[in-house]
Design a protein around this motif. Structure first.
Motif, PDB file in Angstrom:
ATOM      1  N   ASP A 115       0.524  11.166  12.097  1.00 20.48           N
ATOM      2  CA  ASP A 115       1.088  10.155  11.204  1.00 20.48           C
ATOM      3  C   ASP A 115       0.667   8.760  11.598  1.00 20.48           C
ATOM      4  N   VAL A 116       0.337   8.586  12.873  1.00 23.53           N
ATOM      5  CA  VAL A 116      -0.145   7.281  13.329  1.00 23.53           C
ATOM      6  C   VAL A 116      -1.396   7.513  14.168  1.00 23.53           C
ATOM      7  N   VAL A 117      -2.455   6.789  13.864  1.00 23.67           N
ATOM      8  CA  VAL A 117      -3.657   6.860  14.694  1.00 23.67           C
ATOM      9  C   VAL A 117      -3.979   5.449  15.182  1.00 23.67           C
ATOM     10  N   TYR A 118      -3.981   5.265  16.506  1.00 22.80           N
ATOM     11  CA  TYR A 118      -4.234   3.944  17.084  1.00 22.80           C
ATOM     12  C   TYR A 118      -5.720   3.771  17.375  1.00 22.80           C
ATOM     13  N   GLY A 119      -6.251   2.627  16.997  1.00 20.89           N
ATOM     14  CA  GLY A 119      -7.618   2.284  17.393  1.00 20.89           C
ATOM     15  C   GLY A 119      -7.557   1.619  18.758  1.00 20.89           C
ATOM     16  N   VAL A 120      -8.291   2.149  19.723  1.00 17.44           N
ATOM     17  CA  VAL A 120      -8.254   1.606  21.081  1.00 17.44           C
ATOM     18  C   VAL A 120      -9.648   1.147  21.488  1.00 17.44           C
ATOM     19  N   ARG A 121      -9.735  -0.090  21.951  1.00 17.85           N
ATOM     20  CA  ARG A 121     -11.032  -0.636  22.372  1.00 17.85           C
ATOM     21  C   ARG A 121     -11.438  -0.010  23.683  1.00 17.85           C
ATOM     22  N   ASN A 122     -12.700   0.452  23.755  1.00 20.55           N
ATOM     23  CA  ASN A 122     -13.077   1.073  25.021  1.00 20.55           C
ATOM     24  C   ASN A 122     -13.654   0.094  26.027  1.00 20.55           C
TER      25      ASN A 122
ATOM     26  N   ALA B   1       0.839  -1.206   0.000  1.00 20.98           N
ATOM     27  CA  ALA B   1       0.000   0.000   0.000  1.00 20.98           C
ATOM     28  C   ALA B   1       0.875   1.257   0.000  1.00 20.98           C
ATOM     29  N   MET B   2       2.007   1.168   0.695  1.00 16.43           N
ATOM     30  CA  MET B   2       2.913   2.318   0.842  1.00 16.43           C
ATOM     31  C   MET B   2       3.258   2.960  -0.500  1.00 16.43           C
ATOM     32  N   GLU B   3       3.383   2.126  -1.519  1.00 17.52           N
ATOM     33  CA  GLU B   3       3.781   2.626  -2.841  1.00 17.52           C
ATOM     34  C   GLU B   3       2.771   3.627  -3.405  1.00 17.52           C
ATOM     35  N   SER B   4       1.474   3.395  -3.133  1.00 23.63           N
ATOM     36  CA  SER B   4       0.465   4.208  -3.808  1.00 23.63           C
ATOM     37  C   SER B   4      -0.409   5.057  -2.891  1.00 23.63           C
ATOM     38  N   CYS B   5      -0.314   4.866  -1.579  1.00 19.70           N
ATOM     39  CA  CYS B   5      -1.290   5.537  -0.712  1.00 19.70           C
ATOM     40  C   CYS B   5      -0.730   6.796  -0.056  1.00 19.70           C
ATOM     41  N   ASP B   6      -1.652   7.582   0.528  1.00 18.75           N
ATOM     42  CA  ASP B   6      -1.232   8.662   1.427  1.00 18.75           C
ATOM     43  C   ASP B   6      -1.258   8.146   2.853  1.00 18.75           C
ATOM     44  N   CYS B   7      -2.238   7.268   3.109  1.00 15.51           N
ATOM     45  CA  CYS B   7      -2.267   6.623   4.416  1.00 15.51           C
ATOM     46  C   CYS B   7      -2.951   5.264   4.278  1.00 15.51           C
ATOM     47  N   ALA B   8      -2.599   4.349   5.159  1.00 14.47           N
ATOM     48  CA  ALA B   8      -3.179   3.005   5.111  1.00 14.47           C
ATOM     49  C   ALA B   8      -3.765   2.669   6.474  1.00 14.47           C
ATOM     50  N   ILE B   9      -4.915   2.005   6.442  1.00  8.63           N
ATOM     51  CA  ILE B   9      -5.554   1.589   7.693  1.00  8.63           C
ATOM     52  C   ILE B   9      -5.610   0.073   7.703  1.00  8.63           C
TER      53      ILE B   9
ATOM     54  N   PHE C  70     -10.394   8.307  11.975  1.00  3.32           N
ATOM     55  CA  PHE C  70      -8.991   8.004  11.690  1.00  3.32           C
ATOM     56  C   PHE C  70      -8.457   9.005  10.661  1.00  3.32           C
ATOM     57  N   VAL C  71      -9.200   9.115   9.544  1.00  5.22           N
ATOM     58  CA  VAL C  71      -8.719   9.962   8.458  1.00  5.22           C
ATOM     59  C   VAL C  71      -8.739  11.430   8.880  1.00  5.22           C
ATOM     60  N   GLN C  72      -9.742  11.796   9.662  1.00  2.00           N
ATOM     61  CA  GLN C  72      -9.808  13.173  10.150  1.00  2.00           C
ATOM     62  C   GLN C  72      -8.555  13.522  10.943  1.00  2.00           C
ATOM     63  N   LYS C  73      -8.137  12.588  11.809  1.00  2.00           N
ATOM     64  CA  LYS C  73      -6.926  12.839  12.617  1.00  2.00           C
ATOM     65  C   LYS C  73      -5.694  12.900  11.715  1.00  2.00           C
ATOM     66  N   TYR C  74      -5.707  12.077  10.675  1.00  2.00           N
ATOM     67  CA  TYR C  74      -4.588  12.126   9.720  1.00  2.00           C
ATOM     68  C   TYR C  74      -4.541  13.509   9.065  1.00  2.00           C
ATOM     69  N   LEU C  75      -5.723  13.992   8.664  1.00  2.00           N
ATOM     70  CA  LEU C  75      -5.771  15.305   8.014  1.00  2.00           C
ATOM     71  C   LEU C  75      -5.355  16.412   8.988  1.00  2.00           C
TER      72      LEU C  75
ATOM     73  N   MET D 264      -1.733   4.490   9.410  1.00  2.00           N
ATOM     74  CA  MET D 264      -0.348   4.954   9.309  1.00  2.00           C
ATOM     75  C   MET D 264      -0.189   5.766   8.038  1.00  2.00           C
ATOM     76  N   SER D 265       0.508   6.884   8.158  1.00  2.00           N
ATOM     77  CA  SER D 265       0.739   7.720   6.985  1.00  2.00           C
ATOM     78  C   SER D 265       1.839   7.093   6.135  1.00  2.00           C
ATOM     79  N   LYS D 266       1.997   7.628   4.939  1.00  2.00           N
ATOM     80  CA  LYS D 266       3.014   7.096   4.041  1.00  2.00           C
ATOM     81  C   LYS D 266       4.397   7.135   4.686  1.00  2.00           C
ATOM     82  N   ARG D 267       4.708   8.264   5.359  1.00  2.00           N
ATOM     83  CA  ARG D 267       6.077   8.320   5.892  1.00  2.00           C
ATOM     84  C   ARG D 267       6.252   7.433   7.127  1.00  2.00           C
ATOM     85  N   ALA D 268       5.152   7.205   7.865  1.00  2.00           N
ATOM     86  CA  ALA D 268       5.239   6.251   8.980  1.00  2.00           C
ATOM     87  C   ALA D 268       5.485   4.843   8.425  1.00  2.00           C
ATOM     88  N   LEU D 269       4.836   4.549   7.293  1.00  2.00           N
ATOM     89  CA  LEU D 269       5.044   3.244   6.650  1.00  2.00           C
ATOM     90  C   LEU D 269       6.482   3.117   6.158  1.00  2.00           C
TER      91      LEU D 269
END
Ligand code: UDP
Ligand code: MG
Length: 316
Positions: A124-131, A91-99, A115-120, A168-173
């Motif tokens: 660079d990294v958004v963690y999903g946390v179970r509540n 995905a890193m090759e073509s994406c801006d961010c991957a989930i 997730f995408v809102q936080k990316y915008l 994860m954003s492209k540069r995090a990847l």
């Protein structure tokens, strides 16, 4: 600018859930595209981790039906973490961010917008946390909490109640691509990459079909991998134990000598047998831990490829 988002999904024997999962995700993707949260180049990337059932046939069919669906077939079953890494690196090759998501959609996809809102917003990294963990058995809940506590004690930086649902954003990847380790424990590596991060909380559902591909045995070995791949504290513990035992044995020796010269030495059969067994046991335990690390050095040194792509279905 609207980001190109890739949903990366490792699939192992998921024929029962895949069509429904992809249907739900495509709906979600379209909704996100309408809100300008995902570009028209966004994709759902399914990685078949050497499944034995019809998973790949289903992926090929879905790929044919929908221009947003792409598939990768691994040549053999390499486990969830390797399959996920393969998907992310592709995905890193073509994406801006991957989930990354699980094929069973146990993780609530309604929070994908967040997730995408936080990316915008610049993360660079958004963690999903179970509540909460009410869909888990009591056993799984207690062992999971215990695991996070042990990791913390050993000084490993992991996000509590976060599995592999993350953006994860492209540069995090790109950062991730620099970690060459074979014993993969992604949720331990990602915090090491750095950059700005945030988290999104969500409810975890039951699997809607099929059964878990993570039996207890895999789960335990995964947890141990997490510990031994990220912490050398067990090694230090052994040295400390060794020092303690040496100090104690000096006192023991003194006592033995004194009792010998004082003439009150008794035929100390019990003491000898006990110490032989105790020390033998301790030594074996320590050897086992050291052996565990040597095993890891062994596999890292070999630096075998972590996956091999057999087929890659792409659009354009
Ligand atoms: N998985 C995989 N390879 C494996 C085992 C699991 O790609 O060898 C995938 C599986 O298809 C799913 C994800 O890993 O998408 C998580 O597995 P599962 O939902 O069975 O785990 P659980 O939620 O029960 O912990
Ligand atoms: Mg699951």
């Amino acid at each position: 600018m609207t980001p190109t988002v890739y949903f990366v999904i490792p699939c192992y024997n998921e024929e029962e859930v895949l069509p429904e999962t992809v249907r739900r995700l495509t709906d979600k993707l379209h909704a996100m595209q309408e809100q300008s949260l995902a570009s028209s180049d966004s994709r759902i990337l399914l990685v078949d981790d050497g499944s034995k059932d019809k998973t790949w046939d289903i992926i090929s069919r879905l790929h044919g039906d929908d221009s947003a669906v792409e598939g990768i077939k691994l040549a053999h079953n390499r486990g969830h973490q390797n399959a996920l890494l393969c998907g992310l690196m592709t995905a890193m090759e073509s994406c801006d961010c991957a989930i990354s998501l699980d094929a069973d959609l146990q993780d609530d996809i309604e929070v994908l917008d967040e997730f995408v809102q936080k990316y915008l917003d610049g993360c660079d990294v958004v963690y999903g946390v179970r509540n909460k963990r009410d869909t888990d058995t009591v056993f799984k809940r207690t062992t999971a909490v215990g695991f996070y506590k042990v990791m913390k004690l050993l000084g490993v930086d992991v996000v509590f109640n976060h599995a592999d649902y993350r953006l994860m954003s492209k540069r995090a990847l790109e950062g991730l691509s620099e970690y060459g380790e074979v014993n993969l424990f992604l949720r331990g590596i990602v915090p090491l990459i750095g950059y700005r991060s945030d988290y999104v909380t969500y409810d975890r559902h039951e699997r809607f079909a099929g059964e878990s591909k993570y039996p207890l045995k895999k789960m335990i070995s995964f947890a141990l991998d997490g510990i031994t791949s990220f912490s050398v504290k067990p090694l230090k513990l052994i040295s400390n134990l060794g020092i303690l035992i040496s100090v104690l044995s000096v006192f023991g020796l003194l006592y033995a000598l004194i009792s010998y010269f004082a003439g009150w030495a008794v035929s100390g059969w019990t003491a000898i047998v006990c110490s032989i067994w105790l020390l033998g046991g301790l030594q074996m335990l320590c050897l086992g831990v050291v052996g565990g690390y040597i095993g890891k050095i062994y596999s890292e040194v070999k630096a075998r490829p972590r996956y091999r792509i057999e087929e890659h279905l792409k659009h354009k």
